[in-house]
Design a protein around this motif. Sequence first.
Motif: not given
Length: 210
Positions: A108-112, A163-176, A199-207
């Motif tokens: 259900s993540l939104i693409t470009d 790795s502990g290294q990644f990017r965070i998004g909300i409702d949009r698909l994260v791409t490289d 906690p940074q995203f209580i009550g919401t979605r993240f990706t």
Amino acid sequence: MNIAVVGAAGMIGKRIAEEALRRGHQVTAVVRNPDKLSEYKEKMNIVRANAVDPSSIAEAVKGHDAVISAYGPKFGEEEELLEAARALIEGVRRGGVRRLLIVGGAGSLITDSGDALMDTPEFPEELRTLAKAHADAYGIYQESDLEWSYLSPAAIIEPGRRSGQFRIGIDRLVTDESGSSRISVEDYAVAMLDELDDPQFIGTRFTVAY
């Protein structure tokens, strides 16, 4: 922190439990078949529970500070995901726990293009039913009064390195830069425990994705 991990015997759930142990948390694995985690019996508490039975969940999570659900239905039984979402919310509430983190889906993540990932031509046809079930389950969690967080993975999630290294998004698909959307199960688990610990995203979605 005392954490119950529902579905801790699965690919994602097991790595979440391992990441929690790595950080010094106490872990209770809530599973259908405790024998699948026999090698962990010295490291964590292992209890049997039925993910679609609120009373079973309530008994298993009672006394915990948080619950992480990595429950996943068997192929062909995707509708059980909705039943489990309702049972989990009710069971966690009855068990006296307020904090709930959920392993979600990416469909259900939104693409470009503006379309949901599961509605794009490239999305595997055999996974559409599961993706739709995840999207419907997300709607159930959104209506909950619990302190919930829903973590959608990248389009592709598979075992790899931590790795502990990644990017965070909300409702949009994260791409490289090449348009790829990937995350290792190990780094997905890192992101889940990061959210539990800070906690940074209580009550919401993240990706998360690379």
